[in-house]
Design a protein around this motif. Structure first.
Motif, PDB file in Angstrom:
ATOM      1  N   THR A   1      87.803  55.919 -31.024  1.00  0.00           N
ATOM      2  CA  THR A   1      88.713  54.906 -30.483  1.00  0.00           C
ATOM      3  C   THR A   1      87.959  53.587 -30.347  1.00  0.00           C
ATOM      4  OG1 THR A   1      88.171  55.517 -28.202  1.00  0.00           O
ATOM      5  CG2 THR A   1      90.118  56.565 -29.166  1.00  0.00           C
ATOM      6  N   ASP A   2      88.691  52.476 -30.490  1.00  0.00           N
ATOM      7  CA  ASP A   2      88.131  51.153 -30.211  1.00  0.00           C
ATOM      8  C   ASP A   2      89.262  50.177 -29.913  1.00  0.00           C
ATOM      9  OD1 ASP A   2      89.173  50.058 -32.593  1.00  0.00           O
ATOM     10  OD2 ASP A   2      87.252  49.982 -33.606  1.00  0.00           O
ATOM     11  N   ILE A   3      88.884  48.946 -29.613  1.00  0.00           N
ATOM     12  CA  ILE A   3      89.851  47.890 -29.319  1.00  0.00           C
ATOM     13  C   ILE A   3      89.629  46.735 -30.290  1.00  0.00           C
ATOM     14  CG2 ILE A   3      90.064  48.517 -26.873  1.00  0.00           C
ATOM     15  CD1 ILE A   3      88.144  46.175 -26.244  1.00  0.00           C
ATOM     16  N   PRO A   4      90.623  45.864 -30.463  1.00  0.00           N
ATOM     17  CA  PRO A   4      90.457  44.723 -31.371  1.00  0.00           C
ATOM     18  C   PRO A   4      89.188  43.927 -31.059  1.00  0.00           C
ATOM     19  CG  PRO A   4      92.734  44.887 -30.691  1.00  0.00           C
ATOM     20  CD  PRO A   4      91.961  45.886 -29.857  1.00  0.00           C
ATOM     21  N   GLY A   5      88.479  43.564 -32.125  1.00  0.00           N
ATOM     22  CA  GLY A   5      87.250  42.785 -31.992  1.00  0.00           C
ATOM     23  C   GLY A   5      85.989  43.612 -31.856  1.00  0.00           C
ATOM     24  N   HIS A   6      86.127  44.907 -31.598  1.00  0.00           N
ATOM     25  CA  HIS A   6      84.944  45.756 -31.405  1.00  0.00           C
ATOM     26  C   HIS A   6      84.212  45.989 -32.731  1.00  0.00           C
ATOM     27  CE1 HIS A   6      82.294  48.725 -29.686  1.00  0.00           C
ATOM     28  NE2 HIS A   6      82.530  49.470 -30.763  1.00  0.00           N
ATOM     29  N   LYS A   7      82.869  45.993 -32.669  1.00  0.00           N
ATOM     30  CA  LYS A   7      82.016  46.281 -33.822  1.00  0.00           C
ATOM     31  C   LYS A   7      81.140  47.487 -33.500  1.00  0.00           C
ATOM     32  CE  LYS A   7      81.554  41.419 -35.079  1.00  0.00           C
ATOM     33  NZ  LYS A   7      80.623  40.310 -35.323  1.00  0.00           N
ATOM     34  N   THR A   8      80.987  48.391 -34.468  1.00  0.00           N
ATOM     35  CA  THR A   8      80.066  49.511 -34.300  1.00  0.00           C
ATOM     36  C   THR A   8      78.727  49.146 -34.922  1.00  0.00           C
ATOM     37  OG1 THR A   8      80.717  50.584 -36.376  1.00  0.00           O
ATOM     38  CG2 THR A   8      81.913  51.242 -34.376  1.00  0.00           C
ATOM     39  N   THR A   9      77.691  49.827 -34.460  1.00  0.00           N
ATOM     40  CA  THR A   9      76.392  49.704 -35.116  1.00  0.00           C
ATOM     41  C   THR A   9      76.380  50.653 -36.303  1.00  0.00           C
ATOM     42  OG1 THR A   9      75.435  51.375 -33.665  1.00  0.00           O
ATOM     43  CG2 THR A   9      75.212  49.078 -32.980  1.00  0.00           C
ATOM     44  N   GLU A  10      75.444  50.474 -37.214  1.00  0.00           N
ATOM     45  CA  GLU A  10      75.391  51.321 -38.397  1.00  0.00           C
ATOM     46  C   GLU A  10      75.187  52.773 -37.997  1.00  0.00           C
ATOM     47  OE1 GLU A  10      72.587  51.889 -42.230  1.00  0.00           O
ATOM     48  OE2 GLU A  10      73.541  49.921 -42.014  1.00  0.00           O
ATOM     49  N   HIS A  11      75.903  53.654 -38.676  1.00  0.00           N
ATOM     50  CA  HIS A  11      75.825  55.078 -38.416  1.00  0.00           C
ATOM     51  C   HIS A  11      76.152  55.844 -39.693  1.00  0.00           C
ATOM     52  CE1 HIS A  11      79.942  53.730 -37.540  1.00  0.00           C
ATOM     53  NE2 HIS A  11      80.309  54.909 -38.005  1.00  0.00           N
TER      54      HIS A  11
ATOM     55  N   ASN B   1      82.543  54.995 -28.397  1.00  0.00           N
ATOM     56  CA  ASN B   1      83.634  55.093 -29.366  1.00  0.00           C
ATOM     57  C   ASN B   1      83.854  56.497 -29.920  1.00  0.00           C
ATOM     58  OD1 ASN B   1      82.081  52.252 -30.068  1.00  0.00           O
ATOM     59  ND2 ASN B   1      84.283  52.076 -29.729  1.00  0.00           N
ATOM     60  N   TYR B   2      82.782  57.266 -30.063  1.00  0.00           N
ATOM     61  CA  TYR B   2      82.872  58.592 -30.676  1.00  0.00           C
ATOM     62  C   TYR B   2      82.637  59.677 -29.635  1.00  0.00           C
ATOM     63  CZ  TYR B   2      82.565  56.682 -35.420  1.00  0.00           C
ATOM     64  OH  TYR B   2      82.809  56.019 -36.595  1.00  0.00           O
ATOM     65  N   ARG B   3      83.461  60.737 -29.711  1.00  0.00           N
ATOM     66  CA  ARG B   3      83.214  61.922 -28.891  1.00  0.00           C
ATOM     67  C   ARG B   3      83.465  63.154 -29.747  1.00  0.00           C
ATOM     68  NH1 ARG B   3      86.978  65.324 -26.850  1.00  0.00           N
ATOM     69  NH2 ARG B   3      89.126  64.759 -27.268  1.00  0.00           N
ATOM     70  N   VAL B   4      82.699  64.199 -29.470  1.00  0.00           N
ATOM     71  CA  VAL B   4      82.883  65.461 -30.178  1.00  0.00           C
ATOM     72  C   VAL B   4      84.089  66.160 -29.560  1.00  0.00           C
ATOM     73  CG1 VAL B   4      81.877  67.692 -30.786  1.00  0.00           C
ATOM     74  CG2 VAL B   4      80.422  65.647 -30.702  1.00  0.00           C
TER      75      VAL B   4
ATOM     76  N   ASN C   1      71.185  58.620 -37.498  1.00  0.00           N
ATOM     77  CA  ASN C   1      72.235  57.670 -37.109  1.00  0.00           C
ATOM     78  C   ASN C   1      73.561  58.358 -36.782  1.00  0.00           C
ATOM     79  OD1 ASN C   1      70.587  55.353 -37.387  1.00  0.00           O
ATOM     80  ND2 ASN C   1      70.934  55.373 -39.584  1.00  0.00           N
ATOM     81  N   ASP C   2      73.485  59.418 -36.004  1.00  0.00           N
ATOM     82  CA  ASP C   2      74.687  60.136 -35.575  1.00  0.00           C
ATOM     83  C   ASP C   2      75.567  59.188 -34.776  1.00  0.00           C
ATOM     84  OD1 ASP C   2      76.561  61.746 -34.207  1.00  0.00           O
ATOM     85  OD2 ASP C   2      75.144  63.413 -34.092  1.00  0.00           O
ATOM     86  N   PRO C   3      76.849  59.014 -35.160  1.00  0.00           N
ATOM     87  CA  PRO C   3      77.715  58.062 -34.466  1.00  0.00           C
ATOM     88  C   PRO C   3      77.908  58.374 -32.983  1.00  0.00           C
ATOM     89  CG  PRO C   3      78.995  59.368 -36.015  1.00  0.00           C
ATOM     90  CD  PRO C   3      77.548  59.688 -36.257  1.00  0.00           C
ATOM     91  N   VAL C   4      77.792  59.644 -32.597  1.00  0.00           N
ATOM     92  CA  VAL C   4      77.912  59.994 -31.183  1.00  0.00           C
ATOM     93  C   VAL C   4      76.744  59.411 -30.391  1.00  0.00           C
ATOM     94  CG1 VAL C   4      77.999  61.936 -29.539  1.00  0.00           C
ATOM     95  CG2 VAL C   4      79.254  62.066 -31.697  1.00  0.00           C
ATOM     96  N   ASP C   5      75.580  59.269 -31.045  1.00  0.00           N
ATOM     97  CA  ASP C   5      74.407  58.671 -30.400  1.00  0.00           C
ATOM     98  C   ASP C   5      74.399  57.148 -30.520  1.00  0.00           C
ATOM     99  OD1 ASP C   5      73.468  61.212 -29.740  1.00  0.00           O
ATOM    100  OD2 ASP C   5      72.297  61.371 -31.588  1.00  0.00           O
ATOM    101  N   THR C   6      74.764  56.622 -31.704  1.00  0.00           N
ATOM    102  CA  THR C   6      74.687  55.177 -31.923  1.00  0.00           C
ATOM    103  C   THR C   6      75.838  54.409 -31.292  1.00  0.00           C
ATOM    104  OG1 THR C   6      75.837  55.310 -34.049  1.00  0.00           O
ATOM    105  CG2 THR C   6      73.417  55.452 -34.104  1.00  0.00           C
ATOM    106  N   ASN C   7      76.995  55.055 -31.168  1.00  0.00           N
ATOM    107  CA  ASN C   7      78.206  54.406 -30.632  1.00  0.00           C
ATOM    108  C   ASN C   7      78.929  55.355 -29.668  1.00  0.00           C
ATOM    109  OD1 ASN C   7      78.518  51.806 -32.473  1.00  0.00           O
ATOM    110  ND2 ASN C   7      77.932  53.500 -33.812  1.00  0.00           N
TER     111      ASN C   7
END
Length: 116
Positions: free
Chosen positions: A28-38, A12-15, A3-9
């Motif tokens: 980074t994200d904006i108001p209201g945004h949801k991430t998947t589990e990571h 939003n995520y960059r190395v 569940n690496d966040p770079v792969d799941t989201n």
């Protein structure tokens, strides 16, 4: 890492940086945004913007509000998050890959270039 966040989201995520000791992720994200589990290993989080978010892990949720400029230790964890505030989120995560000093090292190394 599972569940690496770079792969799941990836939106939003960059190395931002990586070597054999650490990986630095920019988030980074904006108001209201949801991430998947990571997953994150032991990490240091550095907030660049104020934010308010709900973090959910193992069926439990907590609301977190932080100002910019906070540096906080985060133990290894699996979670998802939601921006419940009115501002964009901008943070860095310094993910630790292991001990910075080998166990058999005899003395600490200098923190900067040595003068010769």
């Amino acid at each position: 890492m599972a569940n690496d966040p770079v792969d799941t989201n990836p939106e939003n995520y960059r190395v931002a940086f990586e070597n054999e000791l650490v990986r630095v992720l920019e988030y980074t994200d904006i108001p209201g945004h949801k991430t998947t589990e990571h997953s994150h290993p032991d990490s240091v989080m550095i907030t660049l913007s104020a934010f308010r978010r709900r973090i959910t892990s193992n069926g439990n949720s907590v609301e977190v509000e932080l100002p910019p400029g906070v540096v906080r230790w985060l133990p290894a964890q699996d979670h998802s998050g939601e921006n419940i505030g009115e501002t964009e989120t901008h943070t860095f995560f310094v993910e630790l890959k292991g001990s910075a000093r080998p166990a058999d090292s005899q003395a600490p190394q200098p923190l900067g270039p040595s003068g010769s």
